[in-house]
Design an enzyme around this catalytic site. Sequence first.
Site: not given
Ligand code: UN1
Length: 487
Positions: A160, A240, A258, A292
């Site tokens: 993403n 995962v 994360e 996320c």
């Molecule tokens: C953002 O909000 O710009 O995978 C970054 C994701 C998060 C990063 C978000 N680890 O969406």
Amino acid sequence: MTTHLRTSQRLLDGCTLFIGGEWKNGMETFQRFDPSSLSQCTGVYAMSTEEMVADAYKYAKTAQENWAAFTAQQRSEVLRKASDILEEHLETATRQLTADMGKAIRDARGEVLRSIAILRYYSGDALQPSGDVYPSADNSTFLLTVEEPLGVICAITPWNFPFAIPTWKIAPALVYGNSVVWKPAEAASGSAVLLAEVFEAAGLPSGVLNLITGSGSRLSKALTGNEALAAITFTGSGGVGNRIRQSVADRNIKIQLELGGKNPAIVLADADLEDASLQVLRGAMYSTGQRCTATSRVYVERAVSEDFTQKIIDKVNALIVGDPYIETTEVGPLGSPEQLKSVNQFLALAKSEGVTILANASAPDSDCFFPPMVITDVSAKSRLVTDEIFGPILVLQVVENFQEAVSHANNTEFGLSSSLFTRDLTTAMKFIKLTQSGVVHVNRETAGVEPHVPFGGLKGSSSLNREQGTAAREFFTTTKTVYIRST
Ligand code: UN1
């Protein structure tokens, strides 16, 4: 001077493995298709084998010792050059990102610009103070700490954010003297090839960064079981992430995970409703809800619920959803057919639960497009409220007051980001204390992070350590405590 990148040729030839400083083909390949136009093949990629991963670790281990002996200034310079080269290729990188996973072009450009800023931040940070000096109980002893690299880092990155997330993991890993074995998600492999080429062109020595394209599930053992592995940094799903945690549980390895989010926004009666509805719209719908940090639940105080609801309905219905290569498009398609299938399952669930669809933007009925929507009358126990949808579906609920809103907001296994919309400072301060999330916003959308500050979640959203900013230096280095006594 322009730097020549060969990404498009590599994506025609399937020559996408970068191991020990050489670009290689695999025995098998996989193809990717443009999510906004599924008949368009966007690339052929080498499917790595476990042996190739083992090779990457072997090269990474040898190269790391050499790389750690470079001065911080030299490592800083490689990152600075990488930032300049990426800037030179900004438009190509942007289009590659959109071809990979469909992000609307202006957001894709913003993301590549963010990667450039991240590279520059770590290039500068390399020259910041390293270690600390302490008073010793013995006056003839000089007491200090020194930072050292960990060794070989495995970076596993999601689809993403094809540029930003790999950059914020790889740049600090490298600049503090580590080498990297990098496995990007299949759907982000084109951007990954381009970024690896940027590091190569910037003069990164052979074997310091190794790119493995292929299937995460097939390669997980080879990636997490190698004896050269010193640390894993991962962004992706909780499932995962937990498997990674378990696979290295009996080894002395640093991990940084994360994971997902189910981020709430609370809109109180005293908020600037026009601004709040715009922020919530962006947080929920931009990047097609595939962050996320995306806003996926909004709790609105009853006194303003009608006003706010009307504003968000109007904004969602007016969203420009369509061809992600057009500059004015706000929302592109979902990232892949698999992603569309998964979000459609949530829509089917919403229909079977008889929820009310308040707003439904118009979107092309083809490829991986999905209409952003706002739903209400959803049970607090519904998976629409508890699970990460990773798509543009916002659940709206009316609440009586701040306390009720916070208790709903915190009633989740996740804890990545949260927002409060209010003009009252005292309530904002209370929220900062009460909210169970690693990132807290007041009068701002839940998504979006700046590169120089720590980022990460609470509860099921992360391994509780942080990435980016000073946290990155902490994670990618280890400390030696040194006592020097003069005799
Ligand atoms: C953002 O909000 O710009 O995978 C970054 C994701 C998060 C990063 C978000 N680890 O969406």
